[in-house]
Design a protein around this motif. Structure first.
Motif: not given
Length: 463
Positions: A150-160
């Motif tokens: 796959t490709t990395v589409f989105e990265v986001r922080k979620s708490g820790s």
């Protein structure tokens, strides 16, 4: 906590969690400050410094030095440990976030851990990522323990934690597969200049070679198509068209519309539109199934492409000149100039830049506003008429289908009568529905018979 133990802890965290040593030192210092304030009060001015070379701890309270043993031991080792763990987790999260942010658009490989509700949980090297249903190739299914690219589409922080969203539906996956399967692209000899994709159905990839001795299309296809076959297999059979890139749009657009044969390309620069003329027998091939071929060619070239025959273009020009001339304030010469620039409908004219219209017709601002206003009204009327025509077409299709069904039942009934049978089961059922069931009071109770609405064929032109 002696100096050697501090250095050992920092080194272990650095190696195991891939966190910069400076971040670990700062986390321990912040933990010791927090622990000291629990003992001396939140308003106390406390400073803790750890020597990066030997691990020794120096603490000050209101500018006065504190004993390091007191700072670490008596003040509250447990509090310091909790704060330190929290800081390390935050540092670990930040490190993962930065790592996968840099990988956005890049291809990664992982193992599917769970597959529930259409969404897959994919285990990567150091994080669990999500492959949502909407980012999967339509019609494709996955199973547990399957390796997937796959490709990395989105990265986001979620708490820790860090939430990584993967995709197999984005054009970047096709590009990364080309780079992996075709060495000339990885080496930079062949360059991917543009891409357009409808995942699961078709992609167009425009390529160009910096070396005249290397055929960019042939290199991408490979011997007996082995290179492109590997990519198609990875994309679950998705069709891929390799297009030879050209900076000249009059060459690129026919290439992008292949396998259809193009007679002429007319560029309307004011509208960013290209009118492509084809023969009647090439019309459906150029447009493609449900407009797919021309839609992808439009995305690839960055121009709105309209497919026409010579006869259709002539009719559109005559209709446009006549229609524009009927507007108040528009002379025939101005109407012809508008058509030469590619304005073929009231909708086109309604979005023209007022300055351009003023310049073309030597008009005042008031005259220009009047003309554009008239064009907007007529564009709305034309849309309403088109909607009514579509409604009438659907109604005619329903009537034709109902008539055909009635004729079929009548033919079945006649055939049954000829064979000596009173009626066929279908005719009997139809007769029962038509006559209705007998109610207890002797009145007939009829049944409504509805005819399914046929699917409306899409417009021949691309969206």
């Amino acid at each position: 906590m002696n100096p050697n133990e501090v250095l050992r802890i920092v080194d272990a965290i650095h190696r195991d969690k891939n966190i910069d040593k400076e971040i670990v030192f700062e986390g321990i210092e912040a933990a010791l400050v927090s622990a000291a304030k629990k003992h001396y009060g939140e308003e106390a001015e406390i400073d803790v410094q750890i020597n990066r070379e030997d691990g020794s701890i120096a603490a000050r309270l209101e500018g006065q030095p504190l004993d390091s043993e007191e700072t670490v031991g008596r003040i509250g080792a447990q509090t310091a440990k909790q704060v330190m763990i929290q800081k390390i987790r935050e540092a670990e999260r930040d490190a993962l976030y930065e790592e996968y942010t840099e990988l956005q658009g890049q291809m990664v490989s992982g193992i599917i851990q769970r597959y529930e509700g259409g969404a897959a949980t994919v285990t990567l090297s150091n994080v669990e990522a999500i492959l949502p249903r909407g980012e999967q190739i339509p019609g494709e299914t996955h199973h547990v323990n399957e390796r997937v690219r796959t490709t990395v589409f989105e990265v986001r922080k979620s708490g820790s934690r860090v939430k990584v969203i993967l995709s197999r539906a984005r054009p970047q996956l096709v590009q990364r597969l080309f780079e992996q399967e075709i060495p000339e692209i990885a080496d930079g000899v062949i360059e991917i200049r543009a891409m357009a994709r409808e995942p699961g159905y078709r992609s167009k990839v425009a390529v160009a070679s910096s070396d005249p001795r290397v055929d960019c299309v042939g290199a991408c296809v490979g011997v007996r198509g082995n290179r492109i076959k590997n990519i198609v297999d990875e994309l679950a059979g998705e069709r891929i068209d390799i297009v030879r890139w050209d900076d000249n749009l009059e060459v690129l657009i026919p290439n992008a519309l292949q396998p259809a044969e193009v007679e002429q390309v007319i560029l309307c620069k004011m509208l960013g539109r290209a009118i492509v003329l084809v023969r009647e027998d090439q019309l459906s091939l150029a447009i493609g199934r449900r407009g797919q071929n021309v839609r992808l060619a439009s995305k690839l070239s960055g121009w709105d492409i309209e497919i026409m025959t010579q006869e259709e273009l002539a009719e559109s020009i005559d209709r446009a000149v006549s229609g524009f001339s009927s507007l108040e304030g528009v002379e025939v010469e101005v109407a012809e100039k508008l058509v030469e620039e590619g304005f073929l409908s009231y909708d086109d004219l309604s979005i023209i830049e007022p300055d351009l219209l003023m310049q073309m017709g030597n008009l005042t601002e008031e005259q220009t506003s009047l003309i554009v206003g008239q064009a907007e009204v007529r564009a709305e009327q034309a849309e309403a008429q088109a909607a009514e025509a579509r409604r009438m077409k659907r109604e005619q299709d329903r009537i034709a289908e109902a008539t055909a069904e009635a004729d079929r039942l009548a033919a079945d009934e006649a055939a049954a009568a000829d064979s000596g049978t009173s009626e066929t089961p279908q005719a009997a059922e139809a007769a029962g529905e038509a006559a209705g069931e007998e109610a207890p009071n002797g009145a007939a109770v009829g049944h409504d018979q509805s005819v399914a609405e046929p699917e409306v064929q899409g417009s021949r032109d691309a969206d």
